[in-house]
Design a protein around this motif. Structure first.
Motif, PDB file in Angstrom:
ATOM      1  N   UNK A  33       0.815  -1.213   0.000  1.00  0.00           N
ATOM      2  CA  UNK A  33       0.000   0.000   0.000  1.00  0.00           C
ATOM      3  C   UNK A  33       0.847   1.261   0.000  1.00  0.00           C
ATOM      4  N   UNK A  34       2.001   1.222   0.666  1.00  0.00           N
ATOM      5  CA  UNK A  34       2.855   2.413   0.749  1.00  0.00           C
ATOM      6  C   UNK A  34       3.740   2.594  -0.491  1.00  0.00           C
ATOM      7  N   UNK A  35       3.770   1.570  -1.353  1.00  0.00           N
ATOM      8  CA  UNK A  35       4.579   1.666  -2.560  1.00  0.00           C
ATOM      9  C   UNK A  35       5.982   1.093  -2.419  1.00  0.00           C
ATOM     10  N   UNK A  36       6.318   0.543  -1.245  1.00  0.00           N
ATOM     11  CA  UNK A  36       7.638  -0.069  -1.067  1.00  0.00           C
ATOM     12  C   UNK A  36       7.793  -1.318  -1.922  1.00  0.00           C
ATOM     13  N   UNK A  37       6.686  -2.037  -2.141  1.00  0.00           N
ATOM     14  CA  UNK A  37       6.679  -3.233  -2.989  1.00  0.00           C
ATOM     15  C   UNK A  37       5.609  -3.075  -4.054  1.00  0.00           C
ATOM     16  N   UNK A  38       5.971  -3.342  -5.292  1.00  0.00           N
ATOM     17  CA  UNK A  38       4.996  -3.329  -6.378  1.00  0.00           C
ATOM     18  C   UNK A  38       4.329  -4.693  -6.430  1.00  0.00           C
ATOM     19  N   UNK A  39       3.043  -4.702  -6.745  1.00  0.00           N
ATOM     20  CA  UNK A  39       2.303  -5.960  -6.805  1.00  0.00           C
ATOM     21  C   UNK A  39       1.305  -5.928  -7.961  1.00  0.00           C
ATOM     22  N   UNK A  40       0.697  -7.071  -8.194  1.00  0.00           N
ATOM     23  CA  UNK A  40      -0.353  -7.179  -9.205  1.00  0.00           C
ATOM     24  C   UNK A  40      -1.380  -8.176  -8.698  1.00  0.00           C
ATOM     25  N   UNK A  41      -2.551  -8.182  -9.319  1.00  0.00           N
ATOM     26  CA  UNK A  41      -3.615  -9.080  -8.890  1.00  0.00           C
ATOM     27  C   UNK A  41      -3.863 -10.154  -9.940  1.00  0.00           C
ATOM     28  N   UNK A  42      -4.101 -11.356  -9.465  1.00  0.00           N
ATOM     29  CA  UNK A  42      -4.558 -12.469 -10.284  1.00  0.00           C
ATOM     30  C   UNK A  42      -5.854 -12.920  -9.634  1.00  0.00           C
ATOM     31  N   UNK A  43      -6.965 -12.613 -10.287  1.00  0.00           N
ATOM     32  CA  UNK A  43      -8.254 -12.865  -9.646  1.00  0.00           C
ATOM     33  C   UNK A  43      -8.362 -11.992  -8.415  1.00  0.00           C
ATOM     34  N   UNK A  44      -8.579 -12.627  -7.270  1.00  0.00           N
ATOM     35  CA  UNK A  44      -8.649 -11.845  -6.025  1.00  0.00           C
ATOM     36  C   UNK A  44      -7.381 -11.986  -5.191  1.00  0.00           C
ATOM     37  N   UNK A  45      -6.348 -12.539  -5.786  1.00  0.00           N
ATOM     38  CA  UNK A  45      -5.087 -12.766  -5.069  1.00  0.00           C
ATOM     39  C   UNK A  45      -4.045 -11.713  -5.435  1.00  0.00           C
ATOM     40  N   UNK A  46      -3.445 -11.096  -4.427  1.00  0.00           N
ATOM     41  CA  UNK A  46      -2.384 -10.109  -4.611  1.00  0.00           C
ATOM     42  C   UNK A  46      -1.060 -10.855  -4.760  1.00  0.00           C
ATOM     43  N   UNK A  47      -0.317 -10.562  -5.822  1.00  0.00           N
ATOM     44  CA  UNK A  47       0.943 -11.243  -6.108  1.00  0.00           C
ATOM     45  C   UNK A  47       2.082 -10.238  -6.171  1.00  0.00           C
ATOM     46  N   UNK A  48       3.269 -10.691  -5.778  1.00  0.00           N
ATOM     47  CA  UNK A  48       4.477  -9.867  -5.823  1.00  0.00           C
ATOM     48  C   UNK A  48       5.540 -10.668  -6.547  1.00  0.00           C
ATOM     49  N   UNK A  49       6.142 -10.056  -7.557  1.00  0.00           N
ATOM     50  CA  UNK A  49       7.181 -10.748  -8.315  1.00  0.00           C
ATOM     51  C   UNK A  49       8.403 -11.033  -7.451  1.00  0.00           C
ATOM     52  N   UNK A  50       9.031 -12.167  -7.698  1.00  0.00           N
ATOM     53  CA  UNK A  50      10.261 -12.527  -6.992  1.00  0.00           C
ATOM     54  C   UNK A  50      11.326 -11.455  -7.211  1.00  0.00           C
ATOM     55  N   UNK A  51      11.402 -10.937  -8.441  1.00  0.00           N
ATOM     56  CA  UNK A  51      12.392  -9.895  -8.741  1.00  0.00           C
ATOM     57  C   UNK A  51      12.136  -8.632  -7.911  1.00  0.00           C
TER      58      UNK A  51
END
Length: 66
Positions: A33-51
């Motif tokens: 939420x603060x922008x420290x980690x970028x994420x994306x959604x797949x369906x209703x699941x929040x995902x964060x890339x390993x990179x």
């Protein structure tokens, strides 16, 4: 026949928490939420890339060295 092990490219909140060694899912959510980690959604699941997790770790190491 050899089987290849495919490493995941994206982690859910709990997996990201474990990868970073953090105790609370809420901490990961706050970081998103603060922008420290970028994420994306797949369906209703929040995902964060390993990179993205690796970038965050490297950024923490660099910050501590300064």
């Amino acid at each position: 026949m050899q089987q290849r092990i495919i490493e995941p490219q994206g982690y859910g909140i709990a997996e990201a928490r474990d990868y970073l060694g953090i105790r609370s899912d809420q901490t990961i959510r706050r970081m998103v939420w603060s922008g420290q980690l970028k994420s994306y959604k797949v369906g209703n699941r929040r995902m964060i890339l390993k990179s993205e997790l690796d970038r965050f770790i490297q950024e923490q190491i660099t910050t501590e060295e300064e």
